[in-house]
Design a protein around this motif. Sequence first.
Motif, PDB file in Angstrom:
ATOM      1  N   VAL A  26       4.145  -2.559  13.792  1.00 29.98           N
ATOM      2  CA  VAL A  26       2.823  -3.071  14.129  1.00 29.98           C
ATOM      3  C   VAL A  26       2.602  -4.433  13.468  1.00 29.98           C
ATOM      4  CG1 VAL A  26       0.356  -2.653  13.880  1.00 29.98           C
ATOM      5  CG2 VAL A  26       1.879  -0.771  14.507  1.00 29.98           C
ATOM      6  N   LEU A  27       3.005  -4.566  12.215  1.00 27.64           N
ATOM      7  CA  LEU A  27       2.889  -5.852  11.516  1.00 27.64           C
ATOM      8  C   LEU A  27       3.663  -6.935  12.262  1.00 27.64           C
ATOM      9  CD1 LEU A  27       2.041  -7.637   9.118  1.00 27.64           C
ATOM     10  CD2 LEU A  27       4.087  -6.805   7.922  1.00 27.64           C
ATOM     11  N   ASP A  28       4.879  -6.628  12.710  1.00 22.60           N
ATOM     12  CA  ASP A  28       5.670  -7.607  13.463  1.00 22.60           C
ATOM     13  C   ASP A  28       4.950  -8.050  14.734  1.00 22.60           C
ATOM     14  OD1 ASP A  28       7.681  -7.468  11.582  1.00 22.60           O
ATOM     15  OD2 ASP A  28       8.913  -6.075  12.752  1.00 22.60           O
ATOM     16  N   ARG A  69       1.236 -11.602   6.124  1.00 24.32           N
ATOM     17  CA  ARG A  69       2.648 -11.554   5.748  1.00 24.32           C
ATOM     18  C   ARG A  69       3.105 -10.149   5.407  1.00 24.32           C
ATOM     19  NH1 ARG A  69       0.611 -15.815   2.558  1.00 24.32           N
ATOM     20  NH2 ARG A  69       0.768 -14.382   0.827  1.00 24.32           N
ATOM     21  N   THR A  70       2.160  -9.309   5.000  1.00 26.45           N
ATOM     22  CA  THR A  70       2.516  -7.949   4.588  1.00 26.45           C
ATOM     23  C   THR A  70       1.590  -6.945   5.273  1.00 26.45           C
ATOM     24  OG1 THR A  70       0.954  -7.909   2.742  1.00 26.45           O
ATOM     25  CG2 THR A  70       3.167  -8.793   2.281  1.00 26.45           C
ATOM     26  N   HIS A  71       1.982  -5.686   5.208  1.00 30.25           N
ATOM     27  CA  HIS A  71       1.136  -4.653   5.788  1.00 30.25           C
ATOM     28  C   HIS A  71      -0.202  -4.586   5.060  1.00 30.25           C
ATOM     29  CE1 HIS A  71      -0.532  -0.661   6.512  1.00 30.25           C
ATOM     30  NE2 HIS A  71      -0.052  -0.850   7.719  1.00 30.25           N
ATOM     31  N   GLY A  72      -0.196  -4.777   3.753  1.00 28.83           N
ATOM     32  CA  GLY A  72      -1.440  -4.779   2.977  1.00 28.83           C
ATOM     33  C   GLY A  72      -2.388  -5.878   3.425  1.00 28.83           C
ATOM     34  N   GLU A  73      -1.835  -7.072   3.689  1.00 31.52           N
ATOM     35  CA  GLU A  73      -2.672  -8.171   4.185  1.00 31.52           C
ATOM     36  C   GLU A  73      -3.237  -7.852   5.561  1.00 31.52           C
ATOM     37  OE1 GLU A  73      -1.046 -12.114   4.285  1.00 31.52           O
ATOM     38  OE2 GLU A  73      -0.301 -11.956   2.236  1.00 31.52           O
ATOM     39  N   VAL A  95      -2.538   1.089  14.140  1.00 27.73           N
ATOM     40  CA  VAL A  95      -3.919   0.619  13.996  1.00 27.73           C
ATOM     41  C   VAL A  95      -4.662   1.343  15.101  1.00 27.73           C
ATOM     42  CG1 VAL A  95      -5.495  -1.333  14.209  1.00 27.73           C
ATOM     43  CG2 VAL A  95      -3.248  -1.647  13.136  1.00 27.73           C
ATOM     44  N   ARG A  96      -5.683   2.123  14.749  1.00 28.57           N
ATOM     45  CA  ARG A  96      -6.433   2.894  15.736  1.00 28.57           C
ATOM     46  C   ARG A  96      -7.906   2.563  15.623  1.00 28.57           C
ATOM     47  NH1 ARG A  96      -4.583   8.247  13.550  1.00 28.57           N
ATOM     48  NH2 ARG A  96      -3.922   6.912  11.874  1.00 28.57           N
ATOM     49  N   VAL A  97      -8.532   2.314  16.773  1.00 26.36           N
ATOM     50  CA  VAL A  97      -9.932   1.919  16.803  1.00 26.36           C
ATOM     51  C   VAL A  97     -10.684   2.797  17.790  1.00 26.36           C
ATOM     52  CG1 VAL A  97     -11.535   0.048  17.310  1.00 26.36           C
ATOM     53  CG2 VAL A  97      -9.332  -0.467  16.246  1.00 26.36           C
ATOM     54  N   VAL A 107      -2.572   0.270  18.385  1.00 31.40           N
ATOM     55  CA  VAL A 107      -1.252  -0.331  18.394  1.00 31.40           C
ATOM     56  C   VAL A 107      -0.407   0.591  17.536  1.00 31.40           C
ATOM     57  CG1 VAL A 107       0.118  -2.369  17.874  1.00 31.40           C
ATOM     58  CG2 VAL A 107      -2.290  -2.630  18.519  1.00 31.40           C
ATOM     59  N   HIS A 108       0.647   1.141  18.128  1.00 35.01           N
ATOM     60  CA  HIS A 108       1.429   2.173  17.449  1.00 35.01           C
ATOM     61  C   HIS A 108       2.880   1.749  17.316  1.00 35.01           C
ATOM     62  CE1 HIS A 108      -1.931   4.937  17.965  1.00 35.01           C
ATOM     63  NE2 HIS A 108      -2.091   4.342  19.121  1.00 35.01           N
ATOM     64  N   GLY A 109       3.398   1.857  16.105  1.00 37.06           N
ATOM     65  CA  GLY A 109       4.789   1.512  15.851  1.00 37.06           C
ATOM     66  C   GLY A 109       5.737   2.628  16.199  1.00 37.06           C
ATOM     67  N   ARG A 110       5.268   3.848  16.241  1.00 34.07           N
ATOM     68  CA  ARG A 110       6.079   4.978  16.686  1.00 34.07           C
ATOM     69  C   ARG A 110       5.131   6.073  17.127  1.00 34.07           C
ATOM     70  NH1 ARG A 110       8.588   7.786  11.297  1.00 34.07           N
ATOM     71  NH2 ARG A 110       6.635   8.000  10.182  1.00 34.07           N
TER      72      ARG A 110
END
Length: 142
Positions: A26-28, A69-73, A95-97, A107-110
């Motif tokens: 998701v970050l990518d 740059r990071t998942h935390g950001e 990320v779920r809304v 947006v789901h990474g898996r």
Amino acid sequence: MVYFVYRSVYEGPSGRLVRHFPDATVLDWFRRVWDDAASQDAYEWVERELGANVYGLHTIFETGLPAPRTHGELRRLLKEHLYVERTLRVDRHSVRVLTPPSTAWGVHGRMRSRAYGCRGSRRPCARRIPMSCPASCVPCAH
């Protein structure tokens, strides 16, 4: 692979829109699209790239801030700047809304049944997502 899932009464009889992207996380995905979306009318960009007017998503790209740059950001930026009227959930894989009564997007990474809230949850069930799940996806039992 990253999946974008949008559920809305405005998306025709099925009520859902699904897009697949080649990004690993998701970050990518956010990092790849950030500058392009931010360099133009973000509202129009979201509608053109995702195929729908995804409620509130454009607001994160209108902040004028650099891509995370990071998942935390990413988590911090979403919590501070994304327009959400109800619920925002961010974890390392999604990320779920949940917005007004008629829409939800993520947006789901898996794909994981847990991410879709099977067994009594109000979120969509993985078995209703119109795509083939990776081997790690466990179908719900109802």
